[in-house]
Design an enzyme around this catalytic site. Structure first.
Site, PDB file in Angstrom:
ATOM      1  N   ASN A 162      38.589 -11.769  -1.155  1.00 33.53           N
ATOM      2  CA  ASN A 162      37.780 -12.563  -0.222  1.00 33.53           C
ATOM      3  C   ASN A 162      38.240 -14.023  -0.187  1.00 33.53           C
ATOM      4  OD1 ASN A 162      35.790 -13.022   1.681  1.00 33.53           O
ATOM      5  ND2 ASN A 162      34.155 -13.271   0.189  1.00 33.53           N
TER       6      ASN A 162
ATOM      7  N   GLU B 194      42.401  -9.266   1.879  1.00 36.36           N
ATOM      8  CA  GLU B 194      41.650 -10.363   2.481  1.00 36.36           C
ATOM      9  C   GLU B 194      42.065 -11.703   1.862  1.00 36.36           C
ATOM     10  OE1 GLU B 194      37.226 -10.872   4.476  1.00 36.36           O
ATOM     11  OE2 GLU B 194      37.467  -9.453   2.817  1.00 36.36           O
TER      12      GLU B 194
ATOM     13  N   ASP C 171      40.937  -1.827   0.139  1.00 35.82           N
ATOM     14  CA  ASP C 171      39.580  -1.842   0.678  1.00 35.82           C
ATOM     15  C   ASP C 171      39.569  -0.955   1.913  1.00 35.82           C
ATOM     16  OD1 ASP C 171      37.158  -2.361   1.855  1.00 35.82           O
ATOM     17  OD2 ASP C 171      37.406  -4.540   1.946  1.00 35.82           O
TER      18      ASP C 171
ATOM     19  N   ASN D 134      36.847  -0.011   3.468  1.00 33.94           N
ATOM     20  CA  ASN D 134      35.713  -0.412   4.311  1.00 33.94           C
ATOM     21  C   ASN D 134      34.825   0.751   4.734  1.00 33.94           C
ATOM     22  OD1 ASN D 134      34.819  -3.072   4.971  1.00 33.94           O
ATOM     23  ND2 ASN D 134      36.885  -3.514   5.695  1.00 33.94           N
TER      24      ASN D 134
ATOM     25  N   HIS E  13      33.632  -8.280  -4.002  1.00 35.23           N
ATOM     26  CA  HIS E  13      34.154  -6.990  -4.464  1.00 35.23           C
ATOM     27  C   HIS E  13      34.514  -7.109  -5.944  1.00 35.23           C
ATOM     28  CE1 HIS E  13      35.191  -5.218  -0.359  1.00 35.23           C
ATOM     29  NE2 HIS E  13      34.939  -6.490  -0.061  1.00 35.23           N
TER      30      HIS E  13
END
Length: 255
Positions: A9, A35, A149, A151, A246
């Site tokens: 992130n 990310e 990830d 999602n 996460h």
């Protein structure tokens, strides 16, 4: 061989929260992050790669500060590639593949479909294109580890509140069937090889202060082709590691 996947992130933000210290403590052979939200030029030179690791970045070229993945490895890959050959997807910087000879490790950040119908369809189309790309590699005899990830929480056991989220992107049936297809094609979710219990999540909403209450989703995975299953030794979540919404997921595989 120890491989970690972690949606951080924001790579510039996570450096202020002990990212290199975590890597120094865990000593993975490879760490795949998603990310990153930055071009490499936006990252201070001292923080572009952990000491002792070679860095490979794939940043989003169509929108600044969005998406992006990076792979840091102690083991020099035989080759790397970043694209699946479809500009619509490649421009968002969503994959890096590192070819280690015995297998190909693919670091992937699947799209978030929660921003409306257009992005949901984009996500579904990405799943189809990416898995076709993976199957083409398998047809060439390649073994795959696909981490990142995804999602999407696959089953009701993978989300704290399944009934409330059945129409929420990330747990919609049209998304979950993509992971059903993975299973049907003999890919294996390594975490579930060792742990069949509920309450094991990898993402928690910051806005809802969900992490202290463990109201989460399991959306970060290491999937492997069935020809690697006998090599998998463990897969665990580092839920106590902070720095992102996460947590890291750690795969140990005999190589």
């Amino acid at each position: 061989m120890k491989i970690i996947t972690w949606n951080i992130n924001g790579i510039r933000a996570v450096h202020k929260k002990g990212f290199f210290e975590y890597i120094e403590r865990e000593q993975p052979d490879v760490i795949c992050v998603q990310e990153t939200k930055a071009d490499i030029e936006q990252i201070h030179h001292d923080f572009r790669s952990p000491p002792g690791y070679e860095a490979f970045y794939h940043s989003c070229s169509v929108k600044k500060g969005y998406s992006g993945v990076a792979t840091f490895t102690k083991i020099k890959p035989e080759a790397t590639f970043k694209n699946i050959g479809i500009e619509r997807f490649d421009g968002e910087g969503r994959i890096i593949a590192t070819d280690f000879g015995e297998f190909i490790l693919i670091n992937v950040y699947f799209p978030n479909g929660g921003m409306g119908e257009v992005r949901l369809q984009y996500k579904l189309d990405f799943y189809d294109a990416f898995f076709t790309f993976c199957e083409d590699l398998r047809k060439k005899g390649r073994k795959l580890i696909i981490c990142g990830d995804y999602n999407t929480a696959h089953h009701t056991i993978d989300i704290a509140r399944p009934k409330e989220n059945i129409m929420t992107s990330g747990f919609m049936v049209i998304e979950r069937v993509k992971l059903d297809w993975l299973q049907e094609m003999k890919y294996v979710d390594t975490f579930r090889m060792f742990n069949q219990e509920g309450g094991n999540y990898t993402w928690w909403s910051v806005q809802q202060q969900a992490r202290p209450r463990n109201v989460g989703w399991r959306i970060d995975y290491h999937w492997v082709t069935e020809d690697l299953v006998s090599k998998v030794e463990s897969c665990i979540h580092h839920t106590n590691q902070e720095g992102s919404d996460h947590c890291p997921v750690v795969l140990q595989i005999a190589m």
